[in-house]
Every structure is written in structure tokens, then in C-alpha cells.
Write a protein that holds these residues in place. Sequence first.
Motif, PDB file in Angstrom:
ATOM      1  N   SER A   1       6.804   5.508  -3.263  1.00 37.97           N
ATOM      2  CA  SER A   1       8.204   5.129  -3.111  1.00 37.97           C
ATOM      3  C   SER A   1       9.039   6.394  -3.117  1.00 37.97           C
ATOM      4  CB  SER A   1       8.668   4.238  -4.259  1.00 37.97           C
ATOM      5  OG  SER A   1       8.122   2.957  -4.144  1.00 37.97           O
TER       6      SER A   1
ATOM      7  N   HIS B   1      13.119  -1.419   0.687  1.00 39.30           N
ATOM      8  CA  HIS B   1      13.409  -2.508  -0.254  1.00 39.30           C
ATOM      9  C   HIS B   1      14.563  -3.372   0.254  1.00 39.30           C
ATOM     10  CE1 HIS B   1      10.609  -1.590  -3.412  1.00 39.30           C
ATOM     11  NE2 HIS B   1      11.076  -0.363  -3.575  1.00 39.30           N
TER      12      HIS B   1
ATOM     13  N   HIS C   1       9.436   2.386   0.753  1.00 35.44           N
ATOM     14  CA  HIS C   1       8.420   1.894  -0.172  1.00 35.44           C
ATOM     15  C   HIS C   1       7.170   1.424   0.582  1.00 35.44           C
ATOM     16  CE1 HIS C   1       6.609   0.060  -3.656  1.00 35.44           C
ATOM     17  NE2 HIS C   1       6.474  -1.060  -2.982  1.00 35.44           N
TER      18      HIS C   1
ATOM     19  N   PRO D   1       3.786  -0.825  -0.524  1.00 36.11           N
ATOM     20  CA  PRO D   1       3.226  -1.612  -1.633  1.00 36.11           C
ATOM     21  C   PRO D   1       1.947  -0.984  -2.192  1.00 36.11           C
ATOM     22  CG  PRO D   1       3.761  -3.023   0.240  1.00 36.11           C
ATOM     23  CD  PRO D   1       3.912  -1.605   0.705  1.00 36.11           C
ATOM     24  N   GLU D   2       1.735  -1.194  -3.492  1.00 35.67           N
ATOM     25  CA  GLU D   2       0.517  -0.696  -4.162  1.00 35.67           C
ATOM     26  C   GLU D   2      -0.746  -1.232  -3.497  1.00 35.67           C
ATOM     27  OE1 GLU D   2      -0.232   1.279  -6.778  1.00 35.67           O
ATOM     28  OE2 GLU D   2       1.818   1.798  -7.316  1.00 35.67           O
TER      29      GLU D   2
END
Length: 170
Positions: A58, A80, A104, A106-107
Motif C-alpha cells: 500500500s 481504496h 493498494h 490486497p494481501e
Amino acid sequence: MPLPMAVHTQDRLLSLNIHREPGIDLGHLIPGMKLWPLFLDPDNATWVLYAKYAPGTSLPRHFHTGAVHFFTTRGTWGYHEYPEDAQTAGSYLYEPPGTMHTFHIPEDAAQDVEGFMVVTGVNVVFDDAGNYLSTDHAGSMEQIILECARRQGIAMPRYIRPSGPAAYTV
């Protein structure tokens, strides 16, 4: 009609290949971020980079004073503020001056994100509460890249840089 006179004489093309140049790991500043500087021009507030971001990366919210062109070559990412507008490989994104957003990945993203960007002007960076943190521009990016390169044992990364600051003619 005669051909125009060349303004600049070149003995070779100014060309870089990211597969032949080492990427600069910015992990101690922004975990998961690696950059290939291609063109850095502090006098004209322009920087061109190829970037690679790991899942979970991020960037802080930032405001653009200039335009950004970003072409995604691999992976999926988004802002976001715009969850419905995911950027995927092959996406070209234009960010007009005056926009603000939070990059961002995502993980649980399936792969790294890679892309090519052309940035002009200054990025004004804020924390999650909207407090000013810093500014990023071609000159500060050059200093960050050079510092990170030295940490990696790269004396001087190869990139294109116009000849220097403005000066009087001789």
C-alpha cells in the motif's frame, strides 16, 4: 525541401531494458516496492519508472499536482477510493492533476503487480488522518533511488537524465 537541421546529435539511442538493469528495492521505505528508474528530470518535474509491487503493498494517500499515466503489465491493483475499478494487466490509467487516492494491492493477490508510469509535478503525501507527511517529485525520487541503490551495493543505477540544471549561456 531540405531536411531539418538536427538540434541534438546522437551517437546512439537512449534506451534501457528493465531485464538488463537491476531493480532498486525500496523495501526499507515501502515494503514490497521495487523500481527501475528510466527517466528522471527534476528541472521539468517528470519521472518515468517501471515498478513492481508485492501483494499487500500500500502507498499512502497522495494528491497529484501533475498528471500520471500508468500502464499495468502484470497483476491486479486498485485505489481504496475506487474499489469497483480494479486495474489489471493491459489497463492504461490516466490520473489528471488534482486527483487524490490510495494505491493498494490486497494481501491475497495472486501475483505481483508490475507497471510503467510517467509522472509529472509533485505528489503531496498524507497519512490516514489527512495530515501532511511529505512531497515526492522527480528530484526527491532520484535521491531516494540513489540512496536505496547504494544500500544494495549499486554505485549508480543507469537511467536517462537530461544534462542538468538551468544556467546562463556561456
